[in-house]
Design a protein around this motif. Sequence first.
Motif, PDB file in Angstrom:
ATOM      1  N   PRO A  28       0.704  -1.160   0.006  1.00  0.00           N
ATOM      2  CA  PRO A  28       0.020   0.077  -0.066  1.00  0.00           C
ATOM      3  C   PRO A  28       0.855   1.361   0.032  1.00  0.00           C
ATOM      4  O   PRO A  28       0.517   2.232  -0.538  1.00  0.00           O
ATOM      5  N   ASP A  29       2.066   1.397   0.593  1.00  0.00           N
ATOM      6  CA  ASP A  29       2.805   2.487   0.611  1.00  0.00           C
ATOM      7  C   ASP A  29       3.840   2.649  -0.692  1.00  0.00           C
ATOM      8  O   ASP A  29       4.403   3.670  -0.955  1.00  0.00           O
ATOM      9  N   LEU A  30       3.537   1.461  -1.520  1.00  0.00           N
ATOM     10  CA  LEU A  30       4.293   1.675  -2.959  1.00  0.00           C
ATOM     11  C   LEU A  30       3.428   1.887  -4.032  1.00  0.00           C
ATOM     12  O   LEU A  30       3.854   2.253  -5.119  1.00  0.00           O
ATOM     13  N   ALA A  31       2.123   1.830  -3.679  1.00  0.00           N
ATOM     14  CA  ALA A  31       1.130   1.650  -4.709  1.00  0.00           C
ATOM     15  C   ALA A  31       1.186   3.058  -5.641  1.00  0.00           C
ATOM     16  O   ALA A  31       1.271   2.953  -6.886  1.00  0.00           O
ATOM     17  N   ALA A  32       1.404   4.239  -5.149  1.00  0.00           N
ATOM     18  CA  ALA A  32       1.377   5.292  -5.887  1.00  0.00           C
ATOM     19  C   ALA A  32       2.825   5.366  -6.944  1.00  0.00           C
ATOM     20  O   ALA A  32       2.442   5.869  -8.042  1.00  0.00           O
ATOM     21  N   GLY A  33       3.520   4.799  -6.386  1.00  0.00           N
ATOM     22  CA  GLY A  33       4.973   4.698  -7.318  1.00  0.00           C
ATOM     23  C   GLY A  33       4.662   3.787  -8.559  1.00  0.00           C
ATOM     24  O   GLY A  33       5.473   3.890  -9.575  1.00  0.00           O
ATOM     25  N   ALA A  34       3.844   2.883  -8.444  1.00  0.00           N
ATOM     26  CA  ALA A  34       3.481   1.997  -9.346  1.00  0.00           C
ATOM     27  C   ALA A  34       2.280   2.549 -10.283  1.00  0.00           C
ATOM     28  O   ALA A  34       1.512   2.051 -11.320  1.00  0.00           O
ATOM     29  N   GLY A  35       1.953   3.897 -10.031  1.00  0.00           N
ATOM     30  CA  GLY A  35       0.774   4.429 -10.699  1.00  0.00           C
ATOM     31  C   GLY A  35      -0.721   4.016 -10.436  1.00  0.00           C
ATOM     32  O   GLY A  35      -1.516   4.084 -11.209  1.00  0.00           O
ATOM     33  N   LEU A  36      -0.779   3.639  -9.307  1.00  0.00           N
ATOM     34  CA  LEU A  36      -1.822   3.180  -8.523  1.00  0.00           C
ATOM     35  C   LEU A  36      -2.339   3.955  -7.525  1.00  0.00           C
ATOM     36  O   LEU A  36      -1.616   5.132  -7.146  1.00  0.00           O
ATOM     37  N   ASN A  37      -3.711   4.180  -7.023  1.00  0.00           N
ATOM     38  CA  ASN A  37      -4.167   5.061  -6.065  1.00  0.00           C
ATOM     39  C   ASN A  37      -3.749   4.449  -4.588  1.00  0.00           C
ATOM     40  O   ASN A  37      -3.976   3.542  -4.094  1.00  0.00           O
ATOM     41  N   ARG A  38      -2.832   5.416  -3.948  1.00  0.00           N
ATOM     42  CA  ARG A  38      -2.448   5.157  -2.522  1.00  0.00           C
ATOM     43  C   ARG A  38      -3.970   5.038  -1.611  1.00  0.00           C
ATOM     44  O   ARG A  38      -3.632   4.029  -0.950  1.00  0.00           O
ATOM     45  N   ASP A  39      -4.753   5.717  -1.648  1.00  0.00           N
ATOM     46  CA  ASP A  39      -5.928   5.488  -0.576  1.00  0.00           C
ATOM     47  C   ASP A  39      -6.650   4.076  -0.948  1.00  0.00           C
ATOM     48  O   ASP A  39      -6.818   3.438  -0.010  1.00  0.00           O
ATOM     49  N   ARG A  40      -6.730   3.923  -2.394  1.00  0.00           N
ATOM     50  CA  ARG A  40      -7.598   2.580  -2.784  1.00  0.00           C
ATOM     51  C   ARG A  40      -6.677   1.462  -2.235  1.00  0.00           C
ATOM     52  O   ARG A  40      -7.293   0.370  -1.570  1.00  0.00           O
ATOM     53  N   ALA A  41      -5.472   1.490  -2.416  1.00  0.00           N
ATOM     54  CA  ALA A  41      -4.509   0.546  -1.804  1.00  0.00           C
ATOM     55  C   ALA A  41      -4.572   0.178  -0.422  1.00  0.00           C
ATOM     56  O   ALA A  41      -4.462  -1.094  -0.001  1.00  0.00           O
ATOM     57  N   HIS A  42      -4.839   1.233   0.365  1.00  0.00           N
ATOM     58  CA  HIS A  42      -4.951   1.291   1.794  1.00  0.00           C
ATOM     59  C   HIS A  42      -6.574   0.636   2.080  1.00  0.00           C
ATOM     60  O   HIS A  42      -6.748   0.352   3.165  1.00  0.00           O
ATOM     61  N   GLU A  43      -7.360   0.604   1.134  1.00  0.00           N
ATOM     62  CA  GLU A  43      -8.785   0.447   1.468  1.00  0.00           C
ATOM     63  C   GLU A  43      -9.247  -0.945   1.048  1.00  0.00           C
ATOM     64  O   GLU A  43     -10.225  -1.279   1.082  1.00  0.00           O
ATOM     65  N   MET A  44      -8.253  -1.568   0.223  1.00  0.00           N
ATOM     66  CA  MET A  44      -8.648  -2.706  -0.613  1.00  0.00           C
ATOM     67  C   MET A  44      -8.524  -4.264  -0.059  1.00  0.00           C
ATOM     68  O   MET A  44      -8.977  -5.098  -0.607  1.00  0.00           O
ATOM     69  N   GLY A  45      -8.149  -4.016   1.354  1.00  0.00           N
ATOM     70  CA  GLY A  45      -7.668  -5.349   1.875  1.00  0.00           C
ATOM     71  C   GLY A  45      -8.734  -6.349   1.994  1.00  0.00           C
ATOM     72  O   GLY A  45      -8.748  -7.559   1.422  1.00  0.00           O
ATOM     73  N   ALA A  46      -9.960  -6.024   2.257  1.00  0.00           N
ATOM     74  CA  ALA A  46     -11.022  -7.267   2.521  1.00  0.00           C
ATOM     75  C   ALA A  46     -11.629  -7.541   1.115  1.00  0.00           C
ATOM     76  O   ALA A  46     -11.752  -8.784   0.933  1.00  0.00           O
ATOM     77  N   ASP A  47     -11.715  -6.628  -0.002  1.00  0.00           N
ATOM     78  CA  ASP A  47     -12.132  -7.089  -1.149  1.00  0.00           C
ATOM     79  C   ASP A  47     -11.070  -7.834  -1.900  1.00  0.00           C
ATOM     80  O   ASP A  47     -11.176  -8.908  -2.560  1.00  0.00           O
TER      81      ASP A  47
END
Length: 245
Positions: A28-47
């Motif tokens: 989740p703390d690397l997601a933005a650097g891979a072109g993904l949304n940081r907040d979404r990466a922190h919220e996606m665990g359950a799904d």
Amino acid sequence: MFPLVHYFVNRQIYGSVPPLMALGAIFPDLAAGAGLNRDRAHEMGADFYGWCRNNAPEGLSLAIGVASHGINPQGVDYYSDEFWPGSQKGWCFLQGEPYMPQVAAATRLPEDLIWWKAHNFVEMSYELITDRDHPELKQELLAALRDHAAQQKAAMLLAAYTGGNPELIIGMFNHAPNIFALTEVSASQLAFKQDISYKLRHNVTNADTAAMAGLIEQMSRELRDGYYPFMKQLISLTAQSLSDY
């Protein structure tokens, strides 16, 4: 929280942390650097866990790592960043408030960033305490980040779920030691890495890195007494959130 704290929490909950779980917990703390949304990466665990269960059960360990990091389910960053009883935000914001004037003086960042950055200084002080008490953890985490088979598997699954580019995700796993102080965990290295981010993200080029390092050392001493009581609660709360995973 910073990577070693995430790794430590999972190690306390599960006894050992396989490479896929370690990569999931840092993602989740690397997601933005891979072109993904940081907040979404922190919220996606359950799904993401549900997606892996239905589509790629070999990725469940990766999904547990992601879930343990973020805010849905209520993992490490939920309690450290978003919510703590009696606090306007998470625990690290509460602990960082008394240090805001020193953070402002050392970082020379705009006033509207100081509350957030003060919470980062708490996270860095906890990272330093974690490494000093458990110096073996950084080598375990670095080994996971360098595990090419785990990188490939994690990137493939994360890209399939997010629609992202697997090569960019692998690139961020490889870049993690450059972003975070992992090879050497010290106050000076933590301050140095922050200074780089201030230049890149905020165009602030005059931070006092010596003062920042001194403040991290000071906070690691002054916050040590509260570290293990908090970590005990954090581990218990995170384990409870992950109990159905």
